[in-house]
Design a protein around this motif. Structure first.
Motif, PDB file in Angstrom:
ATOM      1  N   ASP A 118       0.886  -1.295  -0.004  1.00  0.00           N
ATOM      2  CA  ASP A 118       0.012   0.081   0.045  1.00  0.00           C
ATOM      3  C   ASP A 118       0.701   1.238  -0.033  1.00  0.00           C
ATOM      4  N   GLY A 119       1.954   1.215   0.650  1.00  0.00           N
ATOM      5  CA  GLY A 119       2.895   2.364   0.778  1.00  0.00           C
ATOM      6  C   GLY A 119       3.701   2.579  -0.478  1.00  0.00           C
ATOM      7  N   PHE A 120       3.957   1.578  -0.983  1.00  0.00           N
ATOM      8  CA  PHE A 120       4.606   1.657  -2.294  1.00  0.00           C
ATOM      9  C   PHE A 120       3.895   2.232  -3.423  1.00  0.00           C
ATOM     10  N   ALA A 121       2.644   1.900  -3.652  1.00  0.00           N
ATOM     11  CA  ALA A 121       1.483   2.387  -4.464  1.00  0.00           C
ATOM     12  C   ALA A 121       1.315   3.798  -4.030  1.00  0.00           C
ATOM     13  N   ALA A 122       1.196   4.209  -3.020  1.00  0.00           N
ATOM     14  CA  ALA A 122       0.870   5.363  -2.466  1.00  0.00           C
ATOM     15  C   ALA A 122       2.097   6.582  -2.849  1.00  0.00           C
ATOM     16  N   GLU A 123       3.329   5.782  -2.774  1.00  0.00           N
ATOM     17  CA  GLU A 123       4.456   6.740  -2.873  1.00  0.00           C
ATOM     18  C   GLU A 123       4.630   7.095  -4.542  1.00  0.00           C
ATOM     19  N   LEU A 124       4.058   6.237  -5.420  1.00  0.00           N
ATOM     20  CA  LEU A 124       4.131   6.506  -6.628  1.00  0.00           C
ATOM     21  C   LEU A 124       2.816   7.185  -7.104  1.00  0.00           C
ATOM     22  N   GLY A 125       1.803   7.097  -6.368  1.00  0.00           N
ATOM     23  CA  GLY A 125       0.578   7.901  -6.857  1.00  0.00           C
ATOM     24  C   GLY A 125      -0.364   7.075  -7.779  1.00  0.00           C
ATOM     25  N   LEU A 126      -0.102   5.812  -7.325  1.00  0.00           N
ATOM     26  CA  LEU A 126      -0.927   4.522  -7.971  1.00  0.00           C
ATOM     27  C   LEU A 126      -1.816   3.857  -6.859  1.00  0.00           C
ATOM     28  N   THR A 127      -2.732   2.804  -7.573  1.00  0.00           N
ATOM     29  CA  THR A 127      -3.462   2.063  -6.751  1.00  0.00           C
ATOM     30  C   THR A 127      -2.944   0.784  -6.501  1.00  0.00           C
ATOM     31  N   ALA A 128      -2.851   0.405  -5.403  1.00  0.00           N
ATOM     32  CA  ALA A 128      -2.232  -0.974  -4.913  1.00  0.00           C
ATOM     33  C   ALA A 128      -3.154  -2.091  -5.471  1.00  0.00           C
ATOM     34  N   SER A 129      -2.444  -3.257  -5.962  1.00  0.00           N
ATOM     35  CA  SER A 129      -2.976  -4.448  -6.400  1.00  0.00           C
ATOM     36  C   SER A 129      -2.029  -5.711  -5.908  1.00  0.00           C
ATOM     37  N   PRO A 130      -2.567  -6.589  -5.647  1.00  0.00           N
ATOM     38  CA  PRO A 130      -1.476  -7.963  -5.170  1.00  0.00           C
ATOM     39  C   PRO A 130      -0.968  -8.209  -6.731  1.00  0.00           C
ATOM     40  N   SER A 131       0.135  -8.991  -6.663  1.00  0.00           N
ATOM     41  CA  SER A 131       0.913  -9.239  -7.829  1.00  0.00           C
ATOM     42  C   SER A 131       0.460  -9.738  -9.018  1.00  0.00           C
ATOM     43  N   TRP A 132       0.670  -9.185 -10.155  1.00  0.00           N
ATOM     44  CA  TRP A 132       0.020  -9.409 -11.446  1.00  0.00           C
ATOM     45  C   TRP A 132       1.302 -10.125 -12.279  1.00  0.00           C
ATOM     46  N   HIS A 133       2.328 -10.718 -11.642  1.00  0.00           N
ATOM     47  CA  HIS A 133       3.587 -11.254 -12.300  1.00  0.00           C
ATOM     48  C   HIS A 133       3.136 -11.878 -13.686  1.00  0.00           C
ATOM     49  N   ALA A 134       2.137 -13.019 -13.377  1.00  0.00           N
ATOM     50  CA  ALA A 134       1.825 -13.987 -14.810  1.00  0.00           C
ATOM     51  C   ALA A 134       0.580 -13.553 -15.174  1.00  0.00           C
ATOM     52  N   ARG A 135       0.035 -12.639 -14.777  1.00  0.00           N
ATOM     53  CA  ARG A 135      -1.324 -12.141 -15.294  1.00  0.00           C
ATOM     54  C   ARG A 135      -1.303 -10.954 -16.082  1.00  0.00           C
ATOM     55  N   ARG A 136      -1.313 -11.027 -17.532  1.00  0.00           N
ATOM     56  CA  ARG A 136      -0.906  -9.678 -18.043  1.00  0.00           C
ATOM     57  C   ARG A 136      -2.111  -9.271 -19.016  1.00  0.00           C
ATOM     58  N   GLU A 137      -3.236  -9.469 -18.613  1.00  0.00           N
ATOM     59  CA  GLU A 137      -4.243  -9.135 -19.351  1.00  0.00           C
ATOM     60  C   GLU A 137      -4.441  -7.396 -19.268  1.00  0.00           C
ATOM     61  N   ARG A 138      -3.931  -6.657 -18.211  1.00  0.00           N
ATOM     62  CA  ARG A 138      -3.814  -5.072 -18.441  1.00  0.00           C
ATOM     63  C   ARG A 138      -2.982  -4.811 -19.349  1.00  0.00           C
ATOM     64  N   ILE A 139      -1.709  -5.473 -19.469  1.00  0.00           N
ATOM     65  CA  ILE A 139      -0.903  -4.914 -20.739  1.00  0.00           C
ATOM     66  C   ILE A 139      -1.223  -5.304 -22.022  1.00  0.00           C
ATOM     67  N   ALA A 140      -2.087  -6.395 -22.058  1.00  0.00           N
ATOM     68  CA  ALA A 140      -2.556  -6.698 -23.215  1.00  0.00           C
ATOM     69  C   ALA A 140      -3.676  -5.771 -23.783  1.00  0.00           C
ATOM     70  N   LEU A 141      -4.456  -5.452 -22.714  1.00  0.00           N
ATOM     71  CA  LEU A 141      -5.746  -4.522 -23.137  1.00  0.00           C
ATOM     72  C   LEU A 141      -4.925  -3.082 -23.525  1.00  0.00           C
ATOM     73  N   LEU A 142      -4.093  -2.765 -22.675  1.00  0.00           N
ATOM     74  CA  LEU A 142      -3.493  -1.370 -23.209  1.00  0.00           C
ATOM     75  C   LEU A 142      -2.895  -1.551 -24.676  1.00  0.00           C
ATOM     76  N   GLY A 143      -2.159  -2.536 -25.039  1.00  0.00           N
ATOM     77  CA  GLY A 143      -1.550  -2.646 -26.315  1.00  0.00           C
ATOM     78  C   GLY A 143      -2.728  -2.635 -27.325  1.00  0.00           C
TER      79      GLY A 143
END
Length: 442
Positions: free
Chosen positions: A210-235
């Motif tokens: 949570d702190g890591f996300a807040a430092e970067l101005g982003l919203t926290a999410s559990p790891s998505w290392h091997a779940r790449r639908e967000r990247i595929a959707l963006l592309g």
């Protein structure tokens, strides 16, 4: 990868900077600094370690060429970067070097760095899309009343207005823009540790996340290392954006054809010439955008093919994204900038539009004639008579009105209605309302 010779055609300087090596390195270092601050904030690492680590997180301190050579041995850029970062931190505070990259894995830093680059690149892309929007609104307002031939399967169909055509380009660009922005806003930072469980951070892992996300101005999410639908959707939506802009580019390129000559882009600095034919006024910007639209789907397909990834981290699938996402942003940024230039400087030849309406000698009114005849003759007979009359127009060079006047049944049914049937204004009577619905209230 960018080329000095062609980058100015397919990308923009701001996109090249946003996805250049310096920016990639700084984004990964920003992730490392944010991680240290978040961990210090929950007492996972000594409070004094975070400032020392942050001081070393400046891209200019590092030898990019040396890091690049090391990547070939490490298989990712984070491993040699972490080693170099520890060395720099040790010069500042030897005790703090042990806390660099604590509990994180390479993918955490690389993915988070990419998210930061994407966020920063969006500012530039959005600015050019703002220009696209404003220029198209102005085109509709200033030139929307011009009537031209609507074309289906590259043939004259019915009259339409330039405003409705441009409003369609605008509506599609806005829809694609919203999709890209939503995909970007849905990208969280990456932090999962070696296998996504934050095991090395003990029970404080979720708080660090949570702190890591807040430092970067982003919203926290559990790891998505091997779940790449967000990247595929963006592309995918970036490719759609390029395609949407290319649809307008294709229309304009066809309107620039010698036989049509209804619209013209204005190349910068007298461009658009030919090395062999002095008279040529070639499309430049629209050509680049159409070329980009041929490349973007294949790049997006690479991201789609990378969706099935093994277990908690894949072999090769994640790595395949590293150059693809920057290339898609370069193409999208270049397409947006090129089409903004085109729309801002687009020249319209209203006289040629009017002349082209006469080219088919009234065939653009065939639907109106068939509708007018339907009440008296029925739909099938009305269609057949207009079709026969249209054939005479093509074969004999007469007008559609002349051909229908020579048909006793049609002539009788249309008596007193000729001006109504061949009234150009009636064919586009709804155009202004449709434009308003697409563009929005002024």
């Amino acid at each position: 990868m960018t080329s000095v010779l062609t980058a100015s055609l397919f990308s923009t300087p701001s996109m090249d900077v946003a996805f250049g090596d310096d920016a990639r390195l700084q984004a990964m270092l920003d992730a490392e600094a944010a991680l240290a601050r978040a961990q210090a904030g929950v007492g996972l690492i000594p409070a004094g370690a975070a400032p020392a680590i942050e001081r070393a997180c400046q891209a200019e301190l590092y030898d990019l060429a040396a890091l690049g050579r090391a990547v070939a041995r490490a298989a990712n850029p984070a491993i040699p970067l972490v080693t170099a970062l520890m060395e720099h931190v040790a010069r500042i505070d030897p005790d703090s070097a042990a806390w660099v990259h604590h509990g994180a894995t390479s993918q955490d830093i690389i993915d988070t760095g990419l998210v930061l680059q994407v966020r920063r690149a969006w500012t530039s892309l959005a600015a050019d899309l703002d220009r696209v929007d404003a220029a198209l609104v102005k085109q509709v307002q200033d030139r929307g009343h011009h009537v031209l031939a609507g074309r289906t399967l590259l043939q004259h169909a019915l009259p339409t207005t330039f405003g409705l055509k441009a409003a369609g380009w605008l509506d599609s660009a806005r829809r694609a823009r919203r999709a890209v922005q939503a995909a970007i806003e849905d990208l969280p930072p990456q932090l999962g540790g070696a296998a996504g469980t934050l095991a090395s951070m003990g029970g404080r892992g979720p708080a660090v996340l949570d702190g890591f996300a807040a430092e970067l101005g982003l919203t926290a999410s559990p790891s998505w290392h091997a779940r790449r639908e967000r990247i595929a959707l963006l592309g995918s939506v970036l490719a759609i954006l390029v395609g949407v802009l290319a649809k307008a580019a294709l229309d304009i390129s066809l309107m620039m054809a010698t036989e049509t000559s209804e619209a013209f882009e204005v190349p910068a600095d007298g461009g658009g010439g030919s090395s062999a034919m002095p008279h040529k006024r070639n499309p430049v910007a629209v050509t680049a955008v159409l070329a980009a639209s041929r490349r973007a789907p294949g790049l997006a397909a690479t991201l789609m093919m990378s969706l099935p990834q093994a277990h908690e981290r894949d072999v090769g699938g994640w790595h395949a994204e590293w150059e693809v996402v920057p290339d898609l942003f370069r193409l999208a940024g270049g397409a947006a900038a090129r089409m903004a230039d085109v729309f801002e400087g687009l020249r319209i030849d209203a006289d040629r539009m009017a002349a082209n309406l006469e080219m088919t000698r009234g065939l653009l009114f065939s639907e109106a004639a068939a509708v007018a005849l339907t009440g008296a003759l029925g739909r099938a007979q009305a269609h057949a008579r207009v079709k026969a009359a249209a054939a005479r127009v093509v074969d004999e060079g007469i007008t559609l009105r002349q051909a229908l006047e020579a048909n006793p049944g049609a002539a009788a049914a249309l008596a007193g209605r000729w001006d109504e049937v061949f009234d150009l204004g009636r064919t586009v009577v709804s155009a202004s309302e449709l434009e308003r619905r697409l563009v929005g209230e002024p």
